[in-house]
Design an enzyme around this catalytic site. Structure first.
Site, mmCIF file in Angstrom:
data_model
loop_
_atom_site.group_PDB
_atom_site.id
_atom_site.type_symbol
_atom_site.label_atom_id
_atom_site.label_comp_id
_atom_site.label_asym_id
_atom_site.label_seq_id
_atom_site.Cartn_x
_atom_site.Cartn_y
_atom_site.Cartn_z
ATOM 1 N N ASP A 234 9.921 16.961 21.156
ATOM 2 C CA ASP A 234 11.143 17.679 21.497
ATOM 3 C C ASP A 234 10.878 18.571 22.704
ATOM 4 O O ASP A 234 10.017 19.465 22.664
ATOM 5 C CB ASP A 234 11.607 18.526 20.303
ATOM 6 C CG ASP A 234 12.881 19.281 20.593
ATOM 7 O OD1 ASP A 234 13.888 18.633 20.914
ATOM 8 O OD2 ASP A 234 12.862 20.528 20.524
ATOM 9 N N THR B 203 17.184 18.192 26.188
ATOM 10 C CA THR B 203 16.321 19.248 26.735
ATOM 11 C C THR B 203 15.252 18.669 27.656
ATOM 12 O O THR B 203 14.897 19.287 28.665
ATOM 13 C CB THR B 203 15.655 20.023 25.588
ATOM 14 O OG1 THR B 203 15.021 19.086 24.695
ATOM 15 C CG2 THR B 203 16.680 20.819 24.806
ATOM 16 N N THR B 204 14.729 17.498 27.297
ATOM 17 C CA THR B 204 13.750 16.855 28.177
ATOM 18 C C THR B 204 14.428 16.313 29.432
ATOM 19 O O THR B 204 13.914 16.450 30.547
ATOM 20 C CB THR B 204 13.047 15.711 27.422
ATOM 21 O OG1 THR B 204 12.488 16.215 26.212
ATOM 22 C CG2 THR B 204 11.942 15.115 28.273
ATOM 23 N N ASP C 96 18.810 18.558 15.985
ATOM 24 C CA ASP C 96 19.333 18.008 17.243
ATOM 25 C C ASP C 96 20.535 17.105 16.987
ATOM 26 O O ASP C 96 21.549 17.180 17.691
ATOM 27 C CB ASP C 96 18.244 17.219 17.966
ATOM 28 C CG ASP C 96 17.211 18.120 18.621
ATOM 29 O OD1 ASP C 96 17.396 19.352 18.567
ATOM 30 O OD2 ASP C 96 16.224 17.605 19.167
#
Length: 536
Positions: A69, A102-103, A397
């Site tokens: 994550d 997020t990545t 998520d």
């Protein structure tokens, strides 16, 4: 102080440093690109995991985190480079805003800066680059909204979209092998919220033991506490009073106070006065006529006995989070004083059934049929706490993405389809723009195309061949095609059921563009002198 000859006056304090121009810009680029490269390998369904190991004494085994994550990895990092900190902050914002991507946002910002660095080396001013990027961003977002679709929230098609989005989100997580099972579980939990985005109604409990597939969705709210001894273990049509009040003896609490007595009779009188004061508080509670009393603080034996003798089930030491959830789920107010029993109808929570249950080897309290029926609990099982932590992050998520989709309702095809179409739109726009800004727009398109390229590389596939075949399919008009990461080919996302939330993509593009623009503007880095401690 005037300038003398070629000597400039000293503006900064001793030990303060300043980097200007190309050196400052280079430091910013290097720091931000390094952070993007760190999380790049975690992107996509075949992304790799990272082990986060703290260095503090005694923490070698207890706090190891294994995750892919992006937000978790970046939040655990301590960096000094200011540009790297900016990327970490936008990743946190992405996580708080939509829960996923997020990545992607960190990698996209890094790729934009990598392309921007090449333009700077060609002597193109940063302001021209930024102006081109803004044109490209607007064009990309317009194409993203144009290719998105929307279904009625009550339709079966929208329900199917939610399941597909959940499966797509889980495809890059630890539980990808069981994504069908968990996708259905998460969709059921989110649909219970009836359009609300308050995830407090969805409790997640982690219990080591069993396998991941033993996890399940429980209809109701579960509190990780036990009912006090001597009270009923099953209560129907419960009226619940939730409180945060001292239920130990009301001793003299003034610091440093001493009471001197000359006989044991006087001590007994003090104890009797304390008991009488506590009995008076219990009598106030009884006027509310609850059948269950939940308290944040400890309850001593005497008030506990008084409440139990009155037929009230007592639950003590409920943690703050658990107490807030109980109040939210049952519609109760959290009280600290009990001087308005006439308001009992508005302050008491209601629940059809409260009972003590066993999950694994632990006793817990289950609230079924709460007044606000949105409440439910996801019980996660797994072989170790590290696996449970990663499953918890994955489920969180998915829940965030699903609630965002319920609010926004617009979805796009996955498998890199949206990035490729946005890149194609930017390249088309670059042909219409005159001047150096056209080069920046083309650079923006290359950065967007890097996202599916990295996803291919992480899967061990030939990215150059796949991306070229991808372009050919889009040119043919196959606008639903994308990367099939199961067998390393280009496939129809409509047939494969790969969909993503449009809002997640939109937020990622906007956040990455803003961060890249912010770093691109930097031409001066000033480091303050360290503060010196005065010696005694």
């Amino acid at each position: 102080m005037d300038i003398v000859g070629n000597v400039l006056p000293q503006v900064l304090k001793d030990e303060a440093t300043e980097d200007k121009g190309e050196m400052a810009r280079l430091q910013s680029f290097v720091g931000a690109i390094a952070v993007a490269d760190l999380v790049k390998t975690t992107l996509g369904p075949k992304g790799m995991d990272k082990i986060l190991k703290p260095t503090g004494p005694g923490q070698e085994m207890t706090h190891i985190t294994v995750t892919n994550d992006g937000a978790t990895i970046l939040k655990s990092m301590y960096v000094e480079n200011p540009a790297a900190k900016i990327l970490i902050e936008i990743s946190k914002t992405q996580d708080e805003e939509v829960g996923d991507g997020t990545t992607t946002v960190a990698v996209l910002a890094g790729e934009l800066l990598r392309e921007g660095e090449k333009l700077i080396q060609k002597r193109i001013h940063p302001q021209h680059v930024i102006a081109g990027w803004r044109i490209a961003r607007d064009v990309a977002l317009k194409r993203l909204r144009d290719i998105s679709s929307e279904n009625d929230i009550e339709s079966q098609e929208f329900h199917n979209d939610l399941v597909k989005i959940a499966r797509t989100t889980l495809s890059s997580k630890l539980i990808t092998q069981d994504r069908d099972y968990f996708a259905d579980l998460c969709v059921k939990a989110v649909l219970r919220l009836k359009g609300s985005s308050n995830l407090d109604y969805i409790q997640i409990i982690k219990l080591p033991g069993g396998t991941i597939r033993d996890s399940y969705l429980d209809d109701g709210f579960i509190l990780k506490k036990q009912i006090t001894i001597g009270c009923k273990r099953r209560i129907e049509n419960a009226k619940i009073l939730v409180a945060n009040t001292a239920m130990d003896y009301d001793k003299i609490k003034i610091y440093g106070t001493k009471v001197k007595v000359n006989s044991m009779d006087k001590v007994a009188e003090i104890e009797a006065a304390e008991k009488e004061k506590m009995k008076h508080k219990v009598d106030k509670i009884l006027k509310y006529q609850p059948t269950v009393f939940v308290n944040r603080q400890l309850i001593y034996n005497y008030p506990e006995q008084l409440l139990a003798d009155s037929g009230i089930t007592v639950i003590e030491h409920a943690d703050f989070e658990g107490m807030e959830r109980v109040a939210a789920a049952t519609g109760a107010e959290i009280l600290s004083t009990f001087d308005a029993p006439e308001r009992r109808d508005s302050v008491l929570g209601h629940c059809d059934l409260i009972e003590e249950i066993m999950i694994g080897e632990e006793k817990m309290i289950k609230f079924t049929g709460c007044k606000k029926n949105e409440a439910c609990t996801i019980v996660l099982r797994g072989s170790s706490i590290h696996i449970l932590d990663e499953v918890d992050r994955s489920i969180h998520d998915v829940l965030c993405v699903l609630t965002t989709t319920v609010k926004n309702r617009r979805v796009v095809w996955g498998g890199g389809n949206s990035e490729m179409q946005m890149a194609a739109a930017c390249e088309e726009e670059a042909k219409k723009v005159q001047g150096k800004q056209a080069l920046a727009i083309e650079a923006y398109a290359r950065a967007l195309r890097q996202i599916p390229t990295i996803i291919c590389d992480n899967g061990g596939y030939d990215s150059a061949e796949l991306i070229q075949n991808f372009n050919v399919e889009l040119q043919k008009g196959n606008l639903t095609f994308g990367l099939n990461m199961n067998d390393g080919t280009i496939g129809d996302m409509q047939e494969l059921g790969v969909k993503e939330c449009m809002r997640v993509k939109e937020q990622a593009v906007m956040a990455a563009s803003e961060a890249a623009e912010l770093i691109m503007r930097v031409d001066d880095i000033v480091k303050c002198a360290p503060r010196k401690r005065d010696r005694a």
